[in-house]
Design a protein around this motif. Structure first.
Motif, PDB file in Angstrom:
ATOM      1  N   LYS A   5       0.882  -1.203   0.183  1.00 33.20           N
ATOM      2  CA  LYS A   5      -0.265   0.401   0.280  1.00 33.20           C
ATOM      3  C   LYS A   5       0.859   1.379  -0.130  1.00 33.20           C
ATOM      4  CE  LYS A   5      -4.290   2.120   1.061  1.00 33.20           C
ATOM      5  NZ  LYS A   5      -3.690   3.424   0.436  1.00 33.20           N
ATOM      6  N   ASP A   6       2.148   1.322   0.770  1.00 37.14           N
ATOM      7  CA  ASP A   6       2.756   2.292   0.733  1.00 37.14           C
ATOM      8  C   ASP A   6       3.646   2.774  -0.409  1.00 37.14           C
ATOM      9  OD1 ASP A   6       1.864   3.087   3.374  1.00 37.14           O
ATOM     10  OD2 ASP A   6       3.481   1.791   4.458  1.00 37.14           O
ATOM     11  N   ASP A   7       4.162   1.761  -0.945  1.00 39.80           N
ATOM     12  CA  ASP A   7       4.598   1.496  -2.113  1.00 39.80           C
ATOM     13  C   ASP A   7       3.943   2.315  -3.458  1.00 39.80           C
ATOM     14  OD1 ASP A   7       6.728   1.555  -3.704  1.00 39.80           O
ATOM     15  OD2 ASP A   7       6.158  -0.113  -5.025  1.00 39.80           O
ATOM     16  N   ARG A   8       2.916   1.803  -3.437  1.00 43.12           N
ATOM     17  CA  ARG A   8       1.628   2.096  -4.785  1.00 43.12           C
ATOM     18  C   ARG A   8       1.193   3.771  -4.219  1.00 43.12           C
ATOM     19  NH1 ARG A   8      -3.965   1.544  -6.199  1.00 43.12           N
ATOM     20  NH2 ARG A   8      -4.028   0.441  -7.883  1.00 43.12           N
ATOM     21  N   ASP A   9       1.082   3.709  -2.567  1.00 42.93           N
ATOM     22  CA  ASP A   9       0.486   5.336  -2.780  1.00 42.93           C
ATOM     23  C   ASP A   9       1.461   6.247  -3.756  1.00 42.93           C
ATOM     24  OD1 ASP A   9      -1.467   4.678  -1.661  1.00 42.93           O
ATOM     25  OD2 ASP A   9      -1.541   4.682   0.194  1.00 42.93           O
ATOM     26  N   THR A  10       2.941   5.822  -3.256  1.00 38.69           N
ATOM     27  CA  THR A  10       3.968   6.950  -3.518  1.00 38.69           C
ATOM     28  C   THR A  10       4.441   6.602  -4.585  1.00 38.69           C
ATOM     29  OG1 THR A  10       5.024   6.825  -1.084  1.00 38.69           O
ATOM     30  CG2 THR A  10       6.380   7.403  -2.551  1.00 38.69           C
ATOM     31  N   ASN A  11       4.043   5.516  -5.914  1.00 41.13           N
ATOM     32  CA  ASN A  11       4.696   5.647  -6.581  1.00 41.13           C
ATOM     33  C   ASN A  11       4.213   5.444  -7.600  1.00 41.13           C
ATOM     34  OD1 ASN A  11       7.767   5.954  -5.806  1.00 41.13           O
ATOM     35  ND2 ASN A  11       7.753   3.916  -5.264  1.00 41.13           N
TER      36      ASN A  11
END
Length: 199
Positions: A142-148
């Motif tokens: 979730k954190d990676d998808r939200d950022t990138n």
């Protein structure tokens, strides 16, 4: 004592000897006939049979797993035999050497049976629960998808691409599981998607 044996006679005698020893080796001897006269219980008669898929390469051969122990009664099931599934269309009962040794893999002391994590700065892995492992994976995704996540390209066209995370699918699955995996990964926007069969 002199034996007068022609070449033709020698060939007949040798052929008769081969035939007799072959019949004995195939179970037509007296000892085998006596053994077959009484009935003995099958080795797997008291086991539970479960169909599964071999865990090795991308061929996805069918296997039959036989276990003893009543799981419903709280007993631990012990796998006692694994063989190829003769009804499976991929392997029709045959197994390669790795598949034939699956029972040894199941009972190996080094086989992982729970998730493990190596925390930052640690020098060894520690066991964690499945819930904790899945929560950590979900949070990192979730954190990676939200950022990138790339929603639009330079021309302003909606692309919904997520290029910083990749997904490696298992090849020893059913068609339905493979379809569901593909749809889930693509719906998330992951571009880097491959299969174990190509690695």
């Amino acid at each position: 004592m002199n034996i007068d044996l022609s070449r033709r006679g020698f060939m007949k005698l040798a052929g008769a000897g081969v035939a007799a020893t072959s019949l004995g080796a195939m179970g037509f001897g007296e000892a085998e006939a006596a053994e077959a006269a009484h009935v003995r219980a099958f080795k797997l008669a008291s086991t539970t049979e479960v169909r599964n898929t071999c865990t090795y390469c991308s061929v996805a051969c069918g296997i039959l797993i036989y276990s003893k122990g009543d799981v419903a009664a709280g007993e631990k099931a012990e796998i006692v035999h694994i063989e190829g599934d003769a009804d499976h269309p991929t392997n029709r009962g045959t197994l390669c050497p790795k598949g034939a040794a699956l029972k040894d893999t199941v009972h190996a002391q080094t086989r992982l049976t729970e998730p493990r994590i190596r925390r930052p700065g640690a020098d060894r892995f520690e066991s964690i629960s499945w819930d904790e492992a899945l929560d950590k994976i979900a949070r990192a995704l979730k954190d990676d998808r939200d950022t990138n996540m790339i929603l639009q390209n330079d021309a302003g066209v909606t692309v919904n691409r997520w290029t910083t995370t990749g997904f490696l699918a298992a090849s020893a699955t059913t068609n339905e599981t493979a379809w569901l995996t593909y749809k889930t990964v693509r719906a998330m926007g992951i571009v880097g998607f491959d299969n174990q069969a190509r690695v």
